[in-house]
Structure formats: structure tokens, C-alpha cells
Design an enzyme around this catalytic site. Sequence first.
Site, short mmCIF file in Angstrom:
data_model
loop_
_atom_site.label_atom_id
_atom_site.label_comp_id
_atom_site.label_asym_id
_atom_site.label_seq_id
_atom_site.Cartn_x
_atom_site.Cartn_y
_atom_site.Cartn_z
N ASN A 1 0.87 -1.18 0.00
CA ASN A 1 0.00 0.00 0.00
C ASN A 1 0.90 1.23 0.00
O ASN A 1 1.51 1.56 1.01
CB ASN A 1 -0.88 -0.04 1.26
CG ASN A 1 -1.70 1.22 1.45
OD1 ASN A 1 -1.79 2.06 0.55
ND2 ASN A 1 -2.31 1.36 2.62
N LYS B 1 0.10 4.27 -0.29
CA LYS B 1 -0.55 5.44 0.32
C LYS B 1 -0.36 6.67 -0.57
O LYS B 1 -0.36 6.55 -1.79
CB LYS B 1 -0.04 5.65 1.75
CG LYS B 1 -0.16 4.37 2.58
CD LYS B 1 0.04 4.58 4.05
CE LYS B 1 -0.11 3.23 4.76
NZ LYS B 1 0.00 3.33 6.21
N HIS C 1 -9.42 0.97 5.08
CA HIS C 1 -8.14 1.13 5.77
C HIS C 1 -8.33 2.05 6.98
O HIS C 1 -9.15 2.97 6.93
CB HIS C 1 -7.10 1.73 4.81
CG HIS C 1 -5.73 1.73 5.37
ND1 HIS C 1 -5.31 2.70 6.24
CD2 HIS C 1 -4.70 0.87 5.23
CE1 HIS C 1 -4.05 2.43 6.60
NE2 HIS C 1 -3.66 1.33 6.00
N GLU D 1 -6.73 4.46 8.06
CA GLU D 1 -6.56 5.90 7.78
C GLU D 1 -7.84 6.48 7.16
O GLU D 1 -8.18 7.64 7.39
CB GLU D 1 -5.33 6.11 6.88
CG GLU D 1 -4.05 5.90 7.67
CD GLU D 1 -2.87 5.39 6.86
OE1 GLU D 1 -2.90 5.46 5.62
OE2 GLU D 1 -1.90 4.91 7.49
N GLU E 1 -5.21 -5.27 10.72
CA GLU E 1 -4.20 -4.24 10.91
C GLU E 1 -4.49 -3.50 12.21
O GLU E 1 -5.27 -2.53 12.22
CB GLU E 1 -4.24 -3.24 9.76
CG GLU E 1 -3.93 -3.83 8.41
CD GLU E 1 -3.41 -2.78 7.45
OE1 GLU E 1 -2.26 -2.89 7.03
OE2 GLU E 1 -4.13 -1.82 7.16
N GLY F 1 2.43 2.13 10.82
CA GLY F 1 3.35 3.25 10.66
C GLY F 1 4.05 3.65 11.95
O GLY F 1 4.62 4.73 12.04
N SER G 1 3.53 -2.21 10.38
CA SER G 1 4.98 -2.21 10.62
C SER G 1 5.67 -3.51 10.21
O SER G 1 6.65 -3.92 10.84
CB SER G 1 5.29 -1.86 12.08
OG SER G 1 4.86 -0.55 12.37
P1 PGA Z 1 2.90 0.21 7.68
O1 PGA Z 1 1.44 0.40 7.09
O2 PGA Z 1 3.45 -1.07 7.09
O3 PGA Z 1 3.67 1.43 7.26
O4 PGA Z 1 2.77 0.10 9.15
C1 PGA Z 1 0.59 -0.70 6.90
C2 PGA Z 1 -0.71 -0.25 6.30
O5 PGA Z 1 -1.14 0.88 6.57
O6 PGA Z 1 -1.34 -0.99 5.53
#
Ligand code: PGA
Length: 252
Positions: free
Chosen positions: A9, A11, A95, A97, A165, A171, A211
Site C-alpha cells: 500500500n 498510500k 483502511h 486511515e 491491521e 506506521g 509495521s
Molecule cells: P505500515 O502500514 O506497514 O507502514 O505500518 C501498513 C498499512 O497501513 O497498511
Amino acid sequence: MRQWIVAGNWKMHNTVAESIALAKAIKEGAAGLQGGTVVLAPPFTALASVHQVIQGSPVCLAAQNMYPEDKGAFTGEVSPLMLKDVGCSYVIIGHSERRKYFLEQDTDVNRKVKKATACELIAVMCVGETDEERDRGITQDIVGRQVQTGLSGMENLENVVIAYEPVWAIGTGKVATPAQAQEVHGFIRGLLRRLYGGPAAEQTRIIYGGSVTRDNIGDLIAMEDIDGALVGGASLKADQFLGIIEKTSSAK
Ligand code: PGA
């Protein structure tokens, strides 16, 4: 047996030129891998260009979001038919976010999952608890509600991948332990078994996100109910992402 899946992803990162370069490196590095699927989710602006790069290869294209209508007066939104038109076969839905910054609710996620799968896109439906919810001991209540409402009215799971997740792991560099992740993955599979029966639950891929790096994927992917990864930060570097893919494919 379930096939593994590793999705990147990206983003809101990468220009078109950067996206093309990254997709080329991943396509070349992942050539010849079998038994699973690699998916790239660039920003909308780079979907068509990345499709050109990966066309004819086993790498698949995903969008990061969609609006659950075919077309119409929905300024700023993108429909599933438009995503298919530029070569997408997957779409990430719900997601954290999107839930946090754009206030998407479980009912929005449900509409999108239903519409995406009706349009023959594979929906990667994201669920996960916040750190506060985990501290309160209500992880299974939250994830259970997200899965159940997100899938409400879905007759089967053929075009659904579930991404667990935990919000506190996204992140942050704070990855869930393999045992923590397995516990929730096992819970989700049990819930799917009750809702859709054993064979459907066994076939549905449940992937972990938060992560993930090439250094921690090995222990996660060794868990029985973890079928792959949804990768954010580490998917922006070809060598990191390819390392995650290699470890996943050799473990599964
Ligand atoms: P990350 O994000 O690997 O940077 O923690 C995962 C995601 O948001 O799908």
C-alpha cells in the site's frame, strides 16, 4: 490450501515516474515466484502507468479506495468500473486511515465491499483495534463487529481478503507479536466459520498489516492463520518489499 498474498500500500507516495520505477523493480524481482500473489496499490494518479508496467506479469494492481457507485455526480470520487478500466483487480477497503481521517464507518465499508465484489474486484477489507481498545480488552468485540458489519449481506467470501491491521501497529514501528496477531487471525477465522461454514473460512486469506518489514515477517508468516501481509512503509523500497515477498513465499 490457501495461497499467500503480499500487498504493498503506497498510500499518498510516489510520482508517476517514481511509481513506474518501483513497479519495474518489483516485477523483475518477483518474477518466477509461485504459490501466491503480489499486489501493488499505487495512488490513483499512477494506476494506469503501473498497469502498463505489470501487464502480462503475475503482479496485480489495486486501488486504495473507491466509491460504491458505477458513475454519477460524486465529485472527487472514483468508481469500481473506472478502477477496472485502468487494470485494477483488487481494491483496499476500510483502511484505518480512511476510517480515522475520512470518518468511514463499518456501514460505508460494507457498501464498498458489496459493490467492489459485485463488480468482480477483490476487496481487501481492513479491520483492527486501536491501542486504547486493546488496553480495554475489547479487541475481539471491535474486530468482530468490523468483520460482521463489513460483510453483512455478502453471500460468499470468494472475492474477499481480510487484512487485520491493529491501528497501533500502523506506521509506528510497533509490530504485533506473532502470538498477538495469530490470536486475532484465529478469532477472525472462527467467526468466518460460524458465518460462512468451514470450507469458506479455510479458503479465505487473512493477512496481517502494521509495521511489517523483511526482518519481522518470518515469525509472523510462520503462524497458522496468517496468510500474507499488507505492507505500507516497507513497500516503498523494492529490496525491502521483495525481501518480504521472498520470506512469505518460502514459508508458505
Ligand atoms: P505500515 O502500514 O506497514 O507502514 O505500518 C501498513 C498499512 O497501513 O497498511
